[in-house]
Design a protein around this motif. Structure first.
Motif, PDB file in Angstrom:
ATOM      1  N   ARG A  73      -2.269  -6.938 -11.454  1.00 56.89           N
ATOM      2  CA  ARG A  73      -3.266  -5.870 -12.112  1.00 56.89           C
ATOM      3  C   ARG A  73      -3.449  -4.756 -11.059  1.00 56.89           C
ATOM      4  O   ARG A  73      -3.850  -4.823  -9.757  1.00 56.89           O
ATOM      5  CB  ARG A  73      -4.607  -6.473 -12.518  1.00 56.89           C
ATOM      6  N   ILE A  74      -3.532  -3.516 -11.482  1.00 55.21           N
ATOM      7  CA  ILE A  74      -3.776  -2.401 -10.848  1.00 55.21           C
ATOM      8  C   ILE A  74      -5.234  -2.268 -10.556  1.00 55.21           C
ATOM      9  O   ILE A  74      -6.043  -1.963 -11.564  1.00 55.21           O
ATOM     10  CB  ILE A  74      -3.130  -1.163 -11.563  1.00 55.21           C
ATOM     11  N   LEU A  75      -5.609  -2.433  -9.330  1.00 53.07           N
ATOM     12  CA  LEU A  75      -7.206  -2.333  -9.094  1.00 53.07           C
ATOM     13  C   LEU A  75      -7.876  -1.088  -8.967  1.00 53.07           C
ATOM     14  O   LEU A  75      -8.684  -0.615  -9.085  1.00 53.07           O
ATOM     15  CB  LEU A  75      -7.616  -2.907  -7.970  1.00 53.07           C
ATOM     16  N   GLY A 115      -3.393   5.300  -2.325  1.00 47.33           N
ATOM     17  CA  GLY A 115      -2.465   4.382  -2.750  1.00 47.33           C
ATOM     18  C   GLY A 115      -2.510   3.688  -4.023  1.00 47.33           C
ATOM     19  O   GLY A 115      -3.604   3.940  -4.618  1.00 47.33           O
ATOM     20  N   ILE A 116      -1.745   2.766  -4.368  1.00 49.72           N
ATOM     21  CA  ILE A 116      -2.085   1.842  -5.332  1.00 49.72           C
ATOM     22  C   ILE A 116      -2.474   0.575  -4.980  1.00 49.72           C
ATOM     23  O   ILE A 116      -1.254  -0.119  -4.358  1.00 49.72           O
ATOM     24  CB  ILE A 116      -0.695   2.025  -6.089  1.00 49.72           C
ATOM     25  N   ILE A 126      -2.354  -5.642  -2.337  1.00 50.07           N
ATOM     26  CA  ILE A 126      -1.595  -4.936  -1.447  1.00 50.07           C
ATOM     27  C   ILE A 126      -1.928  -3.498  -1.962  1.00 50.07           C
ATOM     28  O   ILE A 126      -2.238  -3.242  -2.989  1.00 50.07           O
ATOM     29  CB  ILE A 126      -0.100  -5.310  -1.565  1.00 50.07           C
ATOM     30  N   VAL A 127      -1.690  -2.647  -0.864  1.00 54.69           N
ATOM     31  CA  VAL A 127      -1.830  -1.102  -1.158  1.00 54.69           C
ATOM     32  C   VAL A 127      -0.573  -0.524  -1.022  1.00 54.69           C
ATOM     33  O   VAL A 127       0.084  -0.582   0.129  1.00 54.69           O
ATOM     34  CB  VAL A 127      -3.024  -0.604  -0.189  1.00 54.69           C
ATOM     35  N   ILE A 128       0.029  -0.109  -2.217  1.00 52.27           N
ATOM     36  CA  ILE A 128       1.292   0.451  -2.216  1.00 52.27           C
ATOM     37  C   ILE A 128       1.294   1.799  -1.441  1.00 52.27           C
ATOM     38  O   ILE A 128       0.465   2.627  -1.957  1.00 52.27           O
ATOM     39  CB  ILE A 128       1.917   0.410  -3.571  1.00 52.27           C
ATOM     40  N   GLU A 129       1.978   2.215  -0.414  1.00 50.74           N
ATOM     41  CA  GLU A 129       1.825   3.365   0.210  1.00 50.74           C
ATOM     42  C   GLU A 129       2.963   4.327  -0.265  1.00 50.74           C
ATOM     43  O   GLU A 129       2.933   5.561  -0.234  1.00 50.74           O
ATOM     44  CB  GLU A 129       1.652   3.262   1.622  1.00 50.74           C
ATOM     45  N   GLN A 130       3.999   3.658  -0.463  1.00 48.49           N
ATOM     46  CA  GLN A 130       5.517   4.595  -0.611  1.00 48.49           C
ATOM     47  C   GLN A 130       6.363   3.660  -1.726  1.00 48.49           C
ATOM     48  O   GLN A 130       6.442   2.451  -1.619  1.00 48.49           O
ATOM     49  CB  GLN A 130       6.242   4.671   0.569  1.00 48.49           C
ATOM     50  N   LEU A 131       6.910   4.106  -2.688  1.00 44.39           N
ATOM     51  CA  LEU A 131       7.855   3.473  -3.704  1.00 44.39           C
ATOM     52  C   LEU A 131       8.982   4.457  -3.990  1.00 44.39           C
ATOM     53  O   LEU A 131       9.065   5.754  -3.855  1.00 44.39           O
ATOM     54  CB  LEU A 131       6.768   3.391  -4.916  1.00 44.39           C
TER      55      LEU A 131
END
Length: 303
Positions: free
Chosen positions: A254-256, A262-263, A272-277
């Motif tokens: 789930r996106i918090l 970030g995400i 986790i915090v997504i920083e690059q995708l």
């Protein structure tokens, strides 16, 4: 000492250059040219390109086991291999009186096999390295000539590969020096400590958000730059290039939160915090830019 070098990818190029500079290489063996891209343009390996720059004779046998007489005719004393990509038969090994020695990207006997760099990251090892071993018919089981260590830290696969590639070049030069002086001291591998790693498949790269944030971050680092760790957003592939751990907690996948930092995505333990995708069909981008495009928001689910 007459040296033949066998290798194929960019990873092996520094070793070839170092050996040529220090001792001279009499010939290079590499994989055949392969079709690349949409136009299937026949493309030489990076090792072949470098060998041609160095004006070295190059042999790109389709199957080296069928070209034993050609290998023997090279008249070399030693063969150094680095990510060559073909299995060597006993007939090939017997062509070199001072042996065949392989530069393997792990601290053997750990991570024998096809993906030692990714495996070390996935396992959470603090260090890995390069092992120079005498090649025998069994997979990566030969006696060890020398080992060089390297800290993994938070490197991804590309960054760690670059470090190990440079280390392989140092190891290659040192190994030939030891062999040239005669009667090198070898260490038998401890079979009780041996582990195996297989070739990475796309299925191995799927993110399971029920795993811990630590495990997921390792997967993301291990699969960057290829084939990339990925998940699905509304049924579409979303490749994750860089992420860090967070202490926030929430439902798996789930996106918090989704903002300029970030995400943040919930995991089995932590988040986790997504920083690059890399969106499917798109280009690598900062997660914050993906959020600004309103393509993802808090409450969405990744799977």
């Amino acid at each position: 000492m007459k040296i033949v070098f066998a290798g194929s990818p960019e990873y092996a190029v520094p070793s070839l250059k170092a050996l040529q500079e220090k001792y001279g290489v009499s010939a290079v063996i590499t994989q055949p040219d392969k079709p690349v891209g949409r136009k299937k343009t026949l493309t030489p390996t990076p090792v072949k390109v470098e060998a041609q720059k160095l004006n070295l004779p190059v042999y790109d046998f389709t199957k080296i086991r069928n070209s034993v007489q050609d290998v023997k005719a090279l008249g070399a004393e030693i063969l150094i291999t680095c990510a060559y990509g073909q299995l060597l038969t006993q007939d090939v090994l017997d062509c070199f009186p001072s042996g065949v020695w392989n530069l393997h990207a792990s601290l053997l006997p750990k991570f024998r096999g096809a993906s030692p760099i990714q495996a070390a990251i996935l396992a959470g090892e603090t260090h890995t390295g390069v092992t120079v071993m005498r090649t025998e018919l069994s997979l990566d089981t030969g006696d060890i000539l020398l080992i060089k260590r390297c800290a993994i830290e938070d490197k991804n696969c590309a960054e760690l590969s670059e470090a190990l590639s440079r280390l392989s070049a140092e190891a290659a030069v040192e190994a030939v020096g030891l062999i040239e002086r005669g009667n090198p001291q070898l260490l038998v591998q401890d079979e009780a400590q041996a582990t195996l790693c297989k070739k990475i498949s796309k299925e191995d790269c799927k993110i399971d958000f029920t795993r811990s944030a630590k495990d997921i971050c390792r997967l993301i680092r291990a699969m960057n730059p290829q084939p990339y760790a990925y998940c699905y957003q509304n049924g579409t592939v979303l490749n994750i290039l860089r992420a860090r751990e967070s202490e926030a907690s929430g439902e798996d996948g789930r996106i918090l939160s989704a903002d300029k930092k970030g995400i943040t995505v919930g995991c089995g333990v932590g988040s986790i915090v997504i920083e690059q995708l890399l969106p499917s069909g798109g280009k690598p981008m900062r997660a914050a830019d993906y959020v600004n495009g309103r393509k993802i928001k808090a409450g969405d689910k990744l799977d």
